[in-house]
Design a protein around this motif. Structure first.
Motif, PDB file in Angstrom:
ATOM      1  N   THR A 224       0.818  -1.212   0.000  1.00 13.35           N
ATOM      2  CA  THR A 224       0.000   0.000   0.000  1.00 13.35           C
ATOM      3  C   THR A 224       0.848   1.258   0.000  1.00 13.35           C
ATOM      4  OG1 THR A 224      -1.762  -1.153   1.211  1.00 13.35           O
ATOM      5  CG2 THR A 224      -1.784   1.258   1.259  1.00 13.35           C
ATOM      6  N   TYR A 225       1.879   1.294   0.839  1.00 14.53           N
ATOM      7  CA  TYR A 225       2.659   2.515   1.017  1.00 14.53           C
ATOM      8  C   TYR A 225       3.826   2.627   0.044  1.00 14.53           C
ATOM      9  CZ  TYR A 225       0.175   3.348   5.426  1.00 14.53           C
ATOM     10  OH  TYR A 225      -0.785   3.595   6.370  1.00 14.53           O
ATOM     11  N   LYS A 226       4.314   1.500  -0.461  1.00 10.82           N
ATOM     12  CA  LYS A 226       5.443   1.517  -1.398  1.00 10.82           C
ATOM     13  C   LYS A 226       5.140   0.634  -2.617  1.00 10.82           C
ATOM     14  CE  LYS A 226       9.105   2.607   1.896  1.00 10.82           C
ATOM     15  NZ  LYS A 226       9.531   3.846   1.223  1.00 10.82           N
ATOM     16  N   PRO A 227       4.127   1.000  -3.367  1.00  4.66           N
ATOM     17  CA  PRO A 227       3.713   0.136  -4.483  1.00  4.66           C
ATOM     18  C   PRO A 227       4.763  -0.007  -5.576  1.00  4.66           C
ATOM     19  CG  PRO A 227       2.574   2.241  -4.567  1.00  4.66           C
ATOM     20  CD  PRO A 227       3.272   2.193  -3.252  1.00  4.66           C
ATOM     21  N   GLY A 232       7.577  -3.303  -8.464  1.00  2.00           N
ATOM     22  CA  GLY A 232       8.838  -3.285  -9.190  1.00  2.00           C
ATOM     23  C   GLY A 232       9.667  -4.527  -8.910  1.00  2.00           C
ATOM     24  N   THR A 233       9.622  -5.004  -7.673  1.00  3.09           N
ATOM     25  CA  THR A 233      10.333  -6.245  -7.330  1.00  3.09           C
ATOM     26  C   THR A 233       9.733  -7.431  -8.066  1.00  3.09           C
ATOM     27  OG1 THR A 233      10.875  -5.388  -5.127  1.00  3.09           O
ATOM     28  CG2 THR A 233      10.981  -7.770  -5.434  1.00  3.09           C
ATOM     29  N   PHE A 280       4.335  -0.996 -14.593  1.00  4.87           N
ATOM     30  CA  PHE A 280       3.479   0.166 -14.827  1.00  4.87           C
ATOM     31  C   PHE A 280       2.371   0.271 -13.761  1.00  4.87           C
ATOM     32  CE2 PHE A 280       5.544   0.247 -18.925  1.00  4.87           C
ATOM     33  CZ  PHE A 280       5.601   1.604 -19.202  1.00  4.87           C
ATOM     34  N   THR A 281       1.949  -0.862 -13.226  1.00  2.00           N
ATOM     35  CA  THR A 281       1.008  -0.819 -12.101  1.00  2.00           C
ATOM     36  C   THR A 281       1.635  -0.108 -10.913  1.00  2.00           C
ATOM     37  OG1 THR A 281      -0.062  -2.888 -12.784  1.00  2.00           O
ATOM     38  CG2 THR A 281      -0.326  -2.218 -10.474  1.00  2.00           C
ATOM     39  N   GLY A 282       2.877  -0.457 -10.610  1.00  2.00           N
ATOM     40  CA  GLY A 282       3.588   0.207  -9.517  1.00  2.00           C
ATOM     41  C   GLY A 282       3.750   1.699  -9.749  1.00  2.00           C
ATOM     42  N   LEU A 283       4.075   2.082 -10.983  1.00  2.00           N
ATOM     43  CA  LEU A 283       4.247   3.500 -11.295  1.00  2.00           C
ATOM     44  C   LEU A 283       2.941   4.269 -11.116  1.00  2.00           C
ATOM     45  CD1 LEU A 283       6.484   3.201 -14.486  1.00  2.00           C
ATOM     46  CD2 LEU A 283       7.172   4.191 -12.284  1.00  2.00           C
ATOM     47  N   GLN A 284       1.839   3.664 -11.575  1.00  4.20           N
ATOM     48  CA  GLN A 284       0.543   4.327 -11.463  1.00  4.20           C
ATOM     49  C   GLN A 284       0.124   4.475  -9.997  1.00  4.20           C
ATOM     50  OE1 GLN A 284      -1.209   5.710 -13.948  1.00  4.20           O
ATOM     51  NE2 GLN A 284      -2.690   6.464 -12.455  1.00  4.20           N
ATOM     52  N   LEU A 285       0.286   3.393  -9.232  1.00  2.00           N
ATOM     53  CA  LEU A 285      -0.102   3.447  -7.823  1.00  2.00           C
ATOM     54  C   LEU A 285       0.794   4.384  -7.028  1.00  2.00           C
ATOM     55  CD1 LEU A 285      -0.915  -0.317  -7.153  1.00  2.00           C
ATOM     56  CD2 LEU A 285      -2.532   1.580  -7.364  1.00  2.00           C
ATOM     57  N   GLN A 286       2.055   4.523  -7.425  1.00  2.87           N
ATOM     58  CA  GLN A 286       2.953   5.427  -6.724  1.00  2.87           C
ATOM     59  C   GLN A 286       2.472   6.870  -6.843  1.00  2.87           C
ATOM     60  OE1 GLN A 286       5.575   4.069  -5.012  1.00  2.87           O
ATOM     61  NE2 GLN A 286       5.850   6.076  -4.062  1.00  2.87           N
ATOM     62  N   ASN A 287       1.880   7.208  -7.984  1.00  3.18           N
ATOM     63  CA  ASN A 287       1.310   8.546  -8.146  1.00  3.18           C
ATOM     64  C   ASN A 287       0.175   8.772  -7.155  1.00  3.18           C
ATOM     65  OD1 ASN A 287       3.036   9.229 -10.252  1.00  3.18           O
ATOM     66  ND2 ASN A 287       1.647   8.427 -11.826  1.00  3.18           N
ATOM     67  N   SER A 288      -0.648   7.735  -6.943  1.00  5.35           N
ATOM     68  CA  SER A 288      -1.747   7.850  -5.980  1.00  5.35           C
ATOM     69  C   SER A 288      -1.222   8.011  -4.560  1.00  5.35           C
ATOM     70  CB  SER A 288      -2.645   6.601  -6.063  1.00  5.35           C
ATOM     71  OG  SER A 288      -3.232   6.468  -7.331  1.00  5.35           O
ATOM     72  N   VAL A 289      -0.152   7.284  -4.241  1.00  2.45           N
ATOM     73  CA  VAL A 289       0.453   7.405  -2.921  1.00  2.45           C
ATOM     74  C   VAL A 289       0.961   8.826  -2.697  1.00  2.45           C
ATOM     75  CG1 VAL A 289       2.433   6.697  -1.512  1.00  2.45           C
ATOM     76  CG2 VAL A 289       1.037   4.979  -2.668  1.00  2.45           C
TER      77      VAL A 289
END
Length: 316
Positions: A224-227, A232-233, A280-289
């Protein structure tokens, strides 16, 4: 609004609760002591009230549910949370409260692991579990909290009113620690002496089932906090597997101009696509975070105004 509120969540602590309340009244006479009884089937609530505590009830079972109720109902300049089992000495409370009131700390951690915990605690798997949880969180979230699972903490008004309690049980301490780190709150560590439960008093923490819940909570909050780091891992692992298995296929192709292992090639292709999607899922969710962090900072500003209004009303 209280100057200091001592919060004691309790479930079947009739043997120790009188001493706990008495100790805190002695160490912090200006504090208001709240005991929240969580469906005890002994005389915990009666004894606590006789000792001078304000007794309230939370009927949803679980420590996380109790703390949610406490933070919602009580307004204070500083909060102390402590268990009702008499394992945490009250004499450290003043130092912890001063960190909140004088040093502007948002959360103060009563650090057992740097003192007597491993000698006093008679449950070796608890010791091992605490070490694993501390190492995992400090590694994943790049922090230096000395004791993740301690039930002895102090909080600021801003922390208590901005902390979204999601856990129902003993995972709550883990959630508090990660929330404070992620939101860049000021965290202080105070080394305390720990003493084991007195004879006849039983821990409500199940080493194995609650331990698994804590580990699941860590991974859930990491996602949740570090998507970007989480997904990415996954992307890196999938991409590495795809490359490893496709190299022999290309090696054969370069030598013979043939592809004898089409299934391997196809699976590797889909695995690489999954890696790209994960990234790309991680990148998108990181913007939300990032957006959530900005909103949280604005929420803290509003809470600061609420706190000042409550203090003004209290002084009147």
């Amino acid at each position: 609004m209280d100057d200091i509120a001592v919060l004691i969540p309790c479930y079947n602590e009739a043997q120790t609760i009188r001493k706990v309340v008495t100790d805190w009244k002695k160490e912090l006479p200006e504090a208001v002591i709240y005991v929240y009884d969580n469906n005890s089937n002994d005389d915990t609530a009666v004894i606590a009230e006789e000792a001078g505590a304000i007794v309230r009830h939370e009927y949803m079972q679980g420590k996380g549910n109790v703390i949610r109720r406490m933070f919602r109902e009580i307004d204070a300049k500083a909060y102390i949370m402590v268990d009702g089992d008499d394992t945490y000495p009250a004499e450290y409370g003043r130092k912890m409260v001063d960190c909140v009131l004088q040093k502007n700390a948002d959360m103060v951690v009563g650090d057992r692991l740097s003192s007597t915990y491993f000698q006093e605690n008679k449950r070796p798997f608890h010791n091992f579990g605490n070490s694993i949880v501390r190492a995992s969180i400090n590694f994943l979230f790049h922090t230096e909290i000395k004791d993740i699972m301690t039930g002895y903490r102090a909080f600021s008004f801003q922390f208590a009113k901005s902390f979204p309690v999601l856990s129902r049980g003993f995972e709550i301490e883990t959630e508090m620690s990660i929330h404070a780190v992620d939101k860049n709150m000021q965290v202080e560590n105070v080394v305390i002496e720990y003493r084991d439960r007195p004879a006849g008093s039983e821990s409500k923490l199940n080493t194995y089932s609650d331990g698994m819940k804590v580990l699941k909570t860590i991974m859930r909050l990491f996602r949740t906090y570090k998507p970007l780091a989480y997904f990415g891992t996954i992307a890196a692992v999938l991409a590495l597997l795809s490359v490893i298995f496709v190299i022999p296929v290309f090696s054969v192709y370069l030598k013979t101009a043939l592809v004898p292992n089409f299934p391997t090639l196809i699976v590797c292709g889909f695995t690489m696509l999954a890696a790209i999607l994960s990234l790309f899922t991680g990148l998108q969710l990181q913007n939300s975070v990032q957006k959530n962090r900005q909103d949280f900072e604005m929420q803290l500003i509003r809470l600061d105004h609420v706190r000042k209004d409550l203090e003004a009303d209290y002084e009147k």
